[in-house]
Write a protein that holds these residues in place. Structure first.
Motif, PDB file in Angstrom:
ATOM      1  N   PRO A 151      27.881  90.765  94.343  1.00 45.99           N
ATOM      2  CA  PRO A 151      27.083  89.748  94.880  1.00 45.99           C
ATOM      3  C   PRO A 151      26.814  88.651  93.742  1.00 45.99           C
ATOM      4  N   GLN A 152      26.674  89.041  92.592  1.00 40.02           N
ATOM      5  CA  GLN A 152      26.870  88.230  91.297  1.00 40.02           C
ATOM      6  C   GLN A 152      27.653  87.150  91.524  1.00 40.02           C
ATOM      7  N   LEU A 153      28.875  87.505  91.364  1.00 36.24           N
ATOM      8  CA  LEU A 153      30.135  86.485  91.908  1.00 36.24           C
ATOM      9  C   LEU A 153      29.930  85.631  92.954  1.00 36.24           C
ATOM     10  N   PHE A 154      29.688  86.232  94.118  1.00 36.84           N
ATOM     11  CA  PHE A 154      29.394  85.523  95.184  1.00 36.84           C
ATOM     12  C   PHE A 154      28.478  84.449  94.954  1.00 36.84           C
ATOM     13  N   TYR A 155      27.307  84.747  94.384  1.00 40.83           N
ATOM     14  CA  TYR A 155      26.326  84.045  94.249  1.00 40.83           C
ATOM     15  C   TYR A 155      26.694  82.831  93.074  1.00 40.83           C
ATOM     16  N   HIS A 156      27.300  83.225  92.303  1.00 41.40           N
ATOM     17  CA  HIS A 156      27.608  82.273  91.202  1.00 41.40           C
ATOM     18  C   HIS A 156      28.524  81.294  91.561  1.00 41.40           C
ATOM     19  N   LEU A 157      29.780  81.751  92.216  1.00 41.47           N
ATOM     20  CA  LEU A 157      30.716  80.724  93.167  1.00 41.47           C
ATOM     21  C   LEU A 157      30.031  79.728  94.167  1.00 41.47           C
ATOM     22  N   ARG A 158      28.943  80.359  94.728  1.00 40.32           N
ATOM     23  CA  ARG A 158      28.228  79.726  95.857  1.00 40.32           C
ATOM     24  C   ARG A 158      27.490  78.507  95.098  1.00 40.32           C
ATOM     25  N   GLN A 159      26.842  78.631  94.001  1.00 37.89           N
ATOM     26  CA  GLN A 159      26.207  77.872  93.158  1.00 37.89           C
ATOM     27  C   GLN A 159      27.023  76.774  92.782  1.00 37.89           C
ATOM     28  N   ILE A 160      28.154  77.090  92.248  1.00 43.25           N
ATOM     29  CA  ILE A 160      28.984  75.885  91.750  1.00 43.25           C
ATOM     30  C   ILE A 160      29.701  75.214  92.776  1.00 43.25           C
ATOM     31  N   LEU A 206      42.572  92.840 100.587  1.00 43.48           N
ATOM     32  CA  LEU A 206      43.384  92.460  99.325  1.00 43.48           C
ATOM     33  C   LEU A 206      42.552  91.073  98.652  1.00 43.48           C
ATOM     34  N   ALA A 207      42.313  90.407  99.633  1.00 45.47           N
ATOM     35  CA  ALA A 207      41.649  89.081  99.124  1.00 45.47           C
ATOM     36  C   ALA A 207      40.525  89.299  98.285  1.00 45.47           C
ATOM     37  N   ALA A 208      39.456  90.260  98.818  1.00 43.37           N
ATOM     38  CA  ALA A 208      38.407  90.652  98.055  1.00 43.37           C
ATOM     39  C   ALA A 208      38.698  91.238  96.845  1.00 43.37           C
ATOM     40  N   ALA A 209      39.734  92.101  96.908  1.00 43.37           N
ATOM     41  CA  ALA A 209      40.298  93.108  95.701  1.00 43.37           C
ATOM     42  C   ALA A 209      40.685  91.841  94.440  1.00 43.37           C
ATOM     43  N   VAL A 210      41.583  91.002  94.938  1.00 40.44           N
ATOM     44  CA  VAL A 210      41.920  89.779  94.095  1.00 40.44           C
ATOM     45  C   VAL A 210      40.578  89.265  93.221  1.00 40.44           C
ATOM     46  N   PHE A 211      39.757  88.872  94.012  1.00 38.83           N
ATOM     47  CA  PHE A 211      38.542  88.295  93.576  1.00 38.83           C
ATOM     48  C   PHE A 211      37.717  89.446  92.577  1.00 38.83           C
ATOM     49  N   ALA A 212      37.833  90.491  92.882  1.00 38.56           N
ATOM     50  CA  ALA A 212      37.186  91.618  92.089  1.00 38.56           C
ATOM     51  C   ALA A 212      37.802  91.680  90.710  1.00 38.56           C
ATOM     52  N   PHE A 213      39.201  91.600  90.936  1.00 34.76           N
ATOM     53  CA  PHE A 213      40.187  91.875  89.615  1.00 34.76           C
ATOM     54  C   PHE A 213      39.900  90.826  88.683  1.00 34.76           C
ATOM     55  N   ARG A 214      39.877  89.564  89.262  1.00 33.73           N
ATOM     56  CA  ARG A 214      39.523  88.332  88.421  1.00 33.73           C
ATOM     57  C   ARG A 214      38.232  88.034  88.290  1.00 33.73           C
ATOM     58  N   SER A 215      37.127  88.823  88.523  1.00 35.06           N
ATOM     59  CA  SER A 215      35.874  88.425  88.690  1.00 35.06           C
ATOM     60  C   SER A 215      35.162  88.184  87.353  1.00 35.06           C
ATOM     61  N   GLU A 216      35.805  88.627  86.343  1.00 35.51           N
ATOM     62  CA  GLU A 216      35.221  88.124  84.816  1.00 35.51           C
ATOM     63  C   GLU A 216      35.369  86.774  84.372  1.00 35.51           C
ATOM     64  N   ASN A 217      36.915  86.361  84.798  1.00 38.23           N
ATOM     65  CA  ASN A 217      37.070  84.862  84.502  1.00 38.23           C
ATOM     66  C   ASN A 217      36.276  83.940  85.653  1.00 38.23           C
ATOM     67  N   LEU A 218      36.384  84.478  86.565  1.00 36.29           N
ATOM     68  CA  LEU A 218      35.410  83.689  87.680  1.00 36.29           C
ATOM     69  C   LEU A 218      34.085  83.199  87.327  1.00 36.29           C
ATOM     70  N   MET A 219      33.334  84.328  86.623  1.00 33.06           N
ATOM     71  CA  MET A 219      31.893  84.243  86.288  1.00 33.06           C
ATOM     72  C   MET A 219      32.026  83.292  85.357  1.00 33.06           C
ATOM     73  N   GLU A 220      32.880  82.687  84.515  1.00 31.51           N
ATOM     74  CA  GLU A 220      32.677  81.753  83.482  1.00 31.51           C
ATOM     75  C   GLU A 220      33.048  80.167  84.103  1.00 31.51           C
ATOM     76  N   GLU A 222      39.804  77.756  91.312  1.00 27.39           N
ATOM     77  CA  GLU A 222      41.160  77.731  91.990  1.00 27.39           C
ATOM     78  C   GLU A 222      42.095  77.892  90.923  1.00 27.39           C
ATOM     79  N   ALA A 223      41.924  77.518  89.667  1.00 26.49           N
ATOM     80  CA  ALA A 223      42.915  77.446  88.607  1.00 26.49           C
ATOM     81  C   ALA A 223      43.136  78.869  88.157  1.00 26.49           C
ATOM     82  N   VAL A 224      41.877  79.695  88.272  1.00 22.49           N
ATOM     83  CA  VAL A 224      41.845  81.065  87.805  1.00 22.49           C
ATOM     84  C   VAL A 224      42.752  81.915  88.946  1.00 22.49           C
ATOM     85  N   LEU A 225      42.701  81.495  90.074  1.00 23.90           N
ATOM     86  CA  LEU A 225      43.153  82.304  91.126  1.00 23.90           C
ATOM     87  C   LEU A 225      44.650  81.637  91.621  1.00 23.90           C
ATOM     88  N   ALA A 226      44.950  80.542  90.643  1.00 23.83           N
ATOM     89  CA  ALA A 226      46.328  79.804  91.356  1.00 23.83           C
ATOM     90  C   ALA A 226      47.759  80.828  91.363  1.00 23.83           C
TER      91      ALA A 226
END
Lengths: 225, 490
Positions: B391-400, B444-458, B466-470
């Protein structure tokens, strides 16, 4: 197979609505045997079938009798599964003989839908089998696939869920309580009171709501200690 | 209605619902074998079947009850898609795509279809195997639509009976898809995908996980079960063909040759779109550029195959009537074929496997339907999984302003083809075939986000997210799915 039911428009009230279909006096009562009732669902979660029956040869008043109680039409009242599907209730499921009137009681516990009803209601007369022609009975279609959404209930049935479980989905519960609060309705419930607590098929939203309140209560108690 | 017509309708309905199940492939294979037996004559076949149905009424009824329910009163369009507003949305989307194709045709002065002059036919026959060397001027053509356009349509989908009076902020669902379809949560997924758990050997993680040759038995149900834990590279081509029942019989080869003749005789506007798409996607891809010629051969034939039209019987889409083919390619369409080129080097075989894959799975990725494998369900499932578990990641991404679906949609619409490295992609597709569902793509799409969540939070913008997940080419599919489904506390 003659079709002798009339279509009847139904409009959803908040939790339930009902529809009566009377058979014309012209048809002889003893022959009012029903083979099948078919209809198209439109966002009704459960349907109850009540029949007004008159015993043959007696002048006694006809009696209402529940033939089928809360038949689930939707996999989960909050989601689309089954919401616009076709259904039929076959005579093996009810005992539809000597019927004067049929009453369908519709229920939808979810507040997600604006309206609900049944469309294209057709009632088919039962005909005594004439010959052993097999071609009709070969393809008897499966009538219902009741799927009761119990997965949510199981989760809460053993008291409070563990804190970790709650924390991962607390935001969803919070959002649900918000929805519940803004959704307090003033519309009249109509002639059929629905008491969910006595029903073993609780509405998941209500359960979630209750559970969140309980959870908050526990947190408050702890903070006092 | 006389008995004959009624029987035809019933059989048609049964076949339609069986299509795509392994029971169907087994029945088909049995039927093919039976045809070679001397005691079965084609002339009396119809009568034999009818008398068999009559005598074995009870037994047939049992089988029939096993099938997913359908109602005799339901009109044909209801069988394709039960939800009226979904049918409407699909129809208007098709209209839009067709309109844009027609306007392209009139703008550029290119007819939708034309017969090739003899000289051109000869030329094309000669360079059939090296069509990639041809460099036609395609600068005037543009893809009819890109996944991004399709996503906008999905976002605007609404159920007219759904209460949407609340503000979006208090809605229980933060994502873009606002259709209340039933999607499975993690505990349900764990039960459904139990073979993927940590204790079971997985190809793609452990080598020699399980070795059990099922190919020799020609049992497609066993092959499907086997595929759930991954197929070894050397067996994959045979196993997939077995699951899909693409046996490459002489008649399949003949069918392919007929289609090829069709390509040589007629030139379609869609051909240019296919050329353009291959040039834009597969030819630029490090893994797939070598298969350019194969891709032309398969896709040009595909655009002329009337057997493909059969899938419209159970798809919410309807075939365009104005010209020969049925499927209008979009930007990235050729990536559905490209990974299969690693498995099959014979064009007719490659073609029949691709066609089967398309009419079972891939068509669902670009048509609007409420099916569990449909793209709408996949999008919703992805968003739900992410919202519930991160939820935190989702909220963060939604906010930005970086809605996760805007990033993940392009992966899902191509079933990850062109994003993962090929060995990993094939391992993923093993599971699609094994479970007969595209659901795993959303997981798998959700798992990729989970895997990169630390970078995505920043990150602070959509572009940086998009660059983090390119680049997903270094990811290992199976560990990601396993960790997400089985090793995350819920």
């Amino acid at each position: 197979q003659g079709e002798f039911g009339a279509l009847c428009p139904l409009h959803g009230a908040v939790f339930g609505s009902c529809c009566d279909m009377h058979f014309s006096q012209g048809s002889r009562i003893r022959r009012n045997k029903i083979e099948e009732i078919t209809f198209k669902n439109y966002y009704t979660a459960y349907v109850t079938v009540r029949l007004l029956r008159r015993s043959p040869g007696q002048e006694a008043a006809a009696k209402w009798w529940t033939a089928l109680r809360d038949l689930p039409l939707m996999d989960n009242p909050h989601t689309e599964g089954g919401s616009q599907d076709y259904f039929s209730i076959h005579r093996t499921q009810v005992e539809p003989d000597h019927v004067v009137s049929v009453r369908l009681i519709l229920r939808q516990p979810s507040s997600a839908w604006l309206t609900f009803n049944l469309e294209e209601i057709k009632i088919f007369r039962f005909m005594e089998p004439v010959s052993s022609s097999h071609s009709k009975s070969v393809m008897r279609f499966p009538v219902f696939h009741p799927v009761v959404p119990v997965h949510v209930l199981c989760w809460f049935s053993q008291g409070l869920p563990d804190p970790q479980t709650v924390s991962s989905s607390i935001q969803q519960m919070w959002a649900l309580t918000e929805v519940m609060q803004t959704n307090q309705t003033t519309a009249s419930i109509g002639r059929f009171d629905v008491s969910w607590t006595q029903d073993d098929r609780l509405c998941p939203q209500e359960v979630l709501h209750a559970s969140v309140s309980r959870f908050i209560l526990v947190v408050l108690m702890f903070s006092f200690i | 209605m006389d008995e004959g017509t009624e029987l035809c309708v019933t059989i048609g309905q049964i076949v339609q619902r069986l299509k795509g199940t392994h029971l169907h492939s087994q029945i088909e294979r049995q039927a093919k074998e039976c045809l070679h037996q001397p005691d079965i004559r084609l002339e009396s076949l119809k009568e034999d079947v009818r008398s068999f149905l009559r005598t074995s009424g009870e037994h047939t009824q049992d089988i029939y009850l096993q099938l997913p329910p359908s109602h005799p009163a339901a009109p044909p369009e209801h069988l394709k898609e039960p939800l009226a507003y979904m049918r409407k949305a699909q129809a208007s989307w098709e209209k839009r795509v067709l309109k844009s194709l027609n306007s392209m045709s009139s703008e550029l002065g290119v007819p939708l279809a034309r017969r090739r002059p003899t000289l051109e036919q000869k030329e094309l026959t000669n360079k059939w195997n090296e069509m990639g060397t041809d460099e036609p001027d395609l600068s005037r053509f543009r893809p009819v639509y890109a996944p991004k356009d399709f996503l906008e349509v999905l976002i605007s989908l609404r159920n007219p009976n759904h209460d949407s009076s609340e503000e979006v902020s208090v809605r229980s669902h933060w994502g873009l898809i606002q259709i209340p379809l039933n999607v499975r949560d993690v505990p349900q997924l764990r039960r459904a995908y139990s073979e993927l758990n940590m204790a079971t050997g997985q190809l793609g993680i452990d080598d020699h996980a399980h070795v059990h040759p099922v190919v020799s038995e020609q049992d497609s149900a066993a092959a499907q079960q086997y595929s759930r834990q991954g197929c070894p590279t050397e067996l994959r081509a045979d196993l997939w063909a077995l699951i899909l029942n693409s046996t490459n019989q002489p008649q399949d080869v003949m069918h392919y040759e007929q289609l090829k003749a069709g390509v040589i005789q007629h030139d379609l506007l869609v051909d240019n779109l296919i050329y353009k798409d291959v040039k834009l996607t597969a030819s630029n891809d490090d893994y797939y550029f070598v298969f350019e010629d194969f891709l032309y051969q398969v896709l040009l034939c595909f655009s002329r195959d009337t057997a493909v039209l059969d899938h419209f019987k159970y798809n919410s889409a309807t075939p365009p009537k104005s010209y020969m083919e049925g499927v209008i390619p979009f930007h990235g369409f050729s990536m559905y074929v490209a990974p299969l080129c690693f498995l099959y080097n014979e064009p007719s075989k490659l073609y029949s496997v691709f066609r089967e894959m398309y009419i079972r799975y891939f068509f669902r990725l670009h048509s609007i339907s409420s099916s569990q494998s449909g793209i709408v369900s996949l999008c919703l499932q992805f968003e739900r999984l992410l919202q519930t578990h991160l939820p935190q990641l989702f909220y963060h991404l939604r906010q930005i302003g970086a809605q996760p679906l805007r990033i993940a949609f392009k992966w899902m619409v191509r079933a990850f083809s062109g994003y993962l490295s090929t060995d990993q992609l094939l391992l993923l597709w093993d599971r699609i075939l094994g479970y007969d569902s595209l659901e795993i793509v959303a997981v798998l799409a959700a798992a990729v986000f989970a895997f990169r969540s630390e970078n995505l939070m920043e990150v602070t913008s959509l572009a940086s997210a998009e660059a983090v997940l390119a680049d997903l080419s270094t990811l290992k599919v199976m560990p990601l799915i396993q960790i997400f489904l089985f090793a995350t506390a819920i």
